[in-house]
Design an enzyme around this catalytic site. Structure first.
Site, mmCIF file in Angstrom:
data_model
loop_
_atom_site.group_PDB
_atom_site.id
_atom_site.type_symbol
_atom_site.label_atom_id
_atom_site.label_comp_id
_atom_site.label_asym_id
_atom_site.label_seq_id
_atom_site.Cartn_x
_atom_site.Cartn_y
_atom_site.Cartn_z
ATOM 1 N N ASN A 191 36.318 52.376 40.636
ATOM 2 C CA ASN A 191 37.597 51.930 41.193
ATOM 3 C C ASN A 191 37.319 50.842 42.231
ATOM 4 O O ASN A 191 36.690 51.097 43.252
ATOM 5 C CB ASN A 191 38.334 53.115 41.830
ATOM 6 C CG ASN A 191 39.744 52.750 42.249
ATOM 7 O OD1 ASN A 191 40.011 51.645 42.711
ATOM 8 N ND2 ASN A 191 40.674 53.693 42.091
ATOM 9 N N SER B 17 35.172 38.399 31.746
ATOM 10 C CA SER B 17 34.038 37.602 31.280
ATOM 11 C C SER B 17 32.712 38.088 31.824
ATOM 12 O O SER B 17 32.628 38.609 32.930
ATOM 13 C CB SER B 17 34.229 36.155 31.707
ATOM 14 O OG SER B 17 35.271 35.563 31.018
ATOM 15 N N GLY B 18 31.678 37.858 31.039
ATOM 16 C CA GLY B 18 30.335 38.224 31.480
ATOM 17 C C GLY B 18 29.990 39.672 31.242
ATOM 18 O O GLY B 18 28.823 40.047 31.273
ATOM 19 N N GLU C 280 28.527 53.611 44.616
ATOM 20 C CA GLU C 280 28.267 52.174 44.541
ATOM 21 C C GLU C 280 27.010 51.768 45.296
ATOM 22 O O GLU C 280 26.632 52.386 46.290
ATOM 23 C CB GLU C 280 29.453 51.369 45.112
ATOM 24 C CG GLU C 280 30.771 51.617 44.422
ATOM 25 C CD GLU C 280 31.577 52.714 45.096
ATOM 26 O OE1 GLU C 280 32.786 52.769 44.863
ATOM 27 O OE2 GLU C 280 30.986 53.510 45.870
ATOM 28 N N GLY D 255 39.484 37.597 33.224
ATOM 29 C CA GLY D 255 38.710 38.237 34.271
ATOM 30 C C GLY D 255 37.549 39.119 33.859
ATOM 31 O O GLY D 255 36.714 39.447 34.678
ATOM 32 N N ASP E 155 26.695 30.477 26.539
ATOM 33 C CA ASP E 155 27.445 31.004 27.689
ATOM 34 C C ASP E 155 26.769 32.272 28.190
ATOM 35 O O ASP E 155 27.260 33.382 28.006
ATOM 36 C CB ASP E 155 28.902 31.271 27.283
ATOM 37 C CG ASP E 155 29.795 31.577 28.473
ATOM 38 O OD1 ASP E 155 29.330 31.405 29.622
ATOM 39 O OD2 ASP E 155 30.959 31.978 28.254
ATOM 40 N N HIS F 273 29.777 30.751 32.489
ATOM 41 C CA HIS F 273 31.000 30.207 33.099
ATOM 42 C C HIS F 273 31.471 31.021 34.302
ATOM 43 O O HIS F 273 32.324 30.567 35.058
ATOM 44 C CB HIS F 273 32.117 30.067 32.050
ATOM 45 C CG HIS F 273 32.803 31.338 31.685
ATOM 46 N ND1 HIS F 273 32.538 32.033 30.523
ATOM 47 C CD2 HIS F 273 33.782 32.035 32.314
ATOM 48 C CE1 HIS F 273 33.309 33.094 30.466
ATOM 49 N NE2 HIS F 273 34.072 33.129 31.532
ATOM 50 N N GLN G 200 38.539 51.519 45.997
ATOM 51 C CA GLN G 200 38.102 52.626 46.846
ATOM 52 C C GLN G 200 36.600 52.835 46.707
ATOM 53 O O GLN G 200 35.990 52.430 45.715
ATOM 54 C CB GLN G 200 38.842 53.919 46.482
ATOM 55 C CG GLN G 200 38.507 54.497 45.122
ATOM 56 C CD GLN G 200 39.337 55.714 44.783
ATOM 57 O OE1 GLN G 200 40.530 55.782 45.085
ATOM 58 N NE2 GLN G 200 38.719 56.691 44.127
#
Length: 266
Positions: free
Chosen positions: A87, A214-215, A95, A212, A119, A71, A90
């Site tokens: 975060n 989800s997954g 990342e 928010g 799902d 979904h 920032q």
């Protein structure tokens, strides 16, 4: 998401006594996770204008594959995956940002009925990410594994810290012990809404997923190792942290053969 709007309308117009599944869950009653303590957790983000926005969580299961909820990727959006994130507001210097090249949703997924199950979706990344101290592959359980009742598990994700509350910019974690299928499918819990291809966790009325998250993963400790036993799927439309309405996850161990087949053929 439209499904969230529909359920919200039902609650507003006097149907709050009915228990509809609510997708797009975020962590309620949790605490900030130690930075990069869950290195397989990813942020799934969509492009709007010239900016990227977090929409769902997910788990890195190969260097170029991510597992998330079906979904989360229903709409025709441009997605990217961020690994090594903590975060959202920032740059932590850890990342890696990678575009999603292909989306494979389970063929039995029905976007009009999240309670039917299936799902789950896999995202093939445009390039392989680099594994390091901040980015690692999630460990998946063996096919068919069923968690014992009250197994120690943690949900992780970014977002709302209470129903209709503020979003969290840092990764949160909450302790959600598993709830057996026999208990979770009983009439005083979720009843027939929950299927045996799902995992329930929490339900204490304090800690839960919420809009928010989800997954994202449900990490459970089995044989001294954390493995990703669940993909966050839905909570109650009555509220995120409703007593005896545990957060419901897609049971990863029910889909191991499908996951392996998709990756091998793509």
């Amino acid at each position: 998401m439209l499904r969230f709007l529909v359920f919200t309308a039902l609650v507003l117009y006097g149907y709050s006594t009915q228990d509809f599944p609510e997708t797009n869950a975020r962590v309620v009653g949790g605490t900030e996770a130690q930075k990069n303590s869950w290195p397989s957790q990813i942020s799934l983000q969509y492009l709007s204008g010239s900016s990227w926005y977090h929409t769902c969580g997910g788990t890195l299961i190969r260097q170029n594959w991510v597992m998330t909820a079906a979904h989360c990727v229903d709409s025709r959006l441009t997605f990217r995956v961020v690994v090594g994130e903590h975060n959202l507001n920032q740059n932590d210097g850890t990342e890696q940002y990678v575009r999603v090249q292909k989306i494979v949703v389970h063929p039995n997924w029905n976007s009009n009925n999240v309670a039917a199950g299936y799902d789950i979706a896999l995202l093939r990344l445009a390039q392989r990410v680099t594994l390091n101290g901040y980015v690692q592959l999630g460990v998946l359980p063996q096919a068919g594994t069923i968690l014992a009742n009250n197994s120690p598990c943690y949900i992780t994700g970014w977002g709302r810290t209470k129903t209709n509350g503020q979003l969290s910019q840092t990764l949160q974690q909450a302790y959600l012990p598993s709830v057996s299928y026999a208990t979770c499918s009983s009439s005083s819990y979720w009843g027939s809404t929950v299927k045996n291809t799902m995992v329930c966790a929490g339900g204490d009325g304090v800690r839960s997923g919420c809009q928010g998250d989800s997954g994202g993963p449900l990490h459970c400790l089995v044989n001294s190792q954390y493995a990703v036993h669940g993909v966050t799927s839905f909570v109650s439309s009555q509220g995120c942290n409703v007593s005896r309405k545990p957060t419901v996850f897609t049971r990863v161990s029910a889909y191991i053969s499908w996951i392996n087949k998709v990756i091998a053929s793509n």
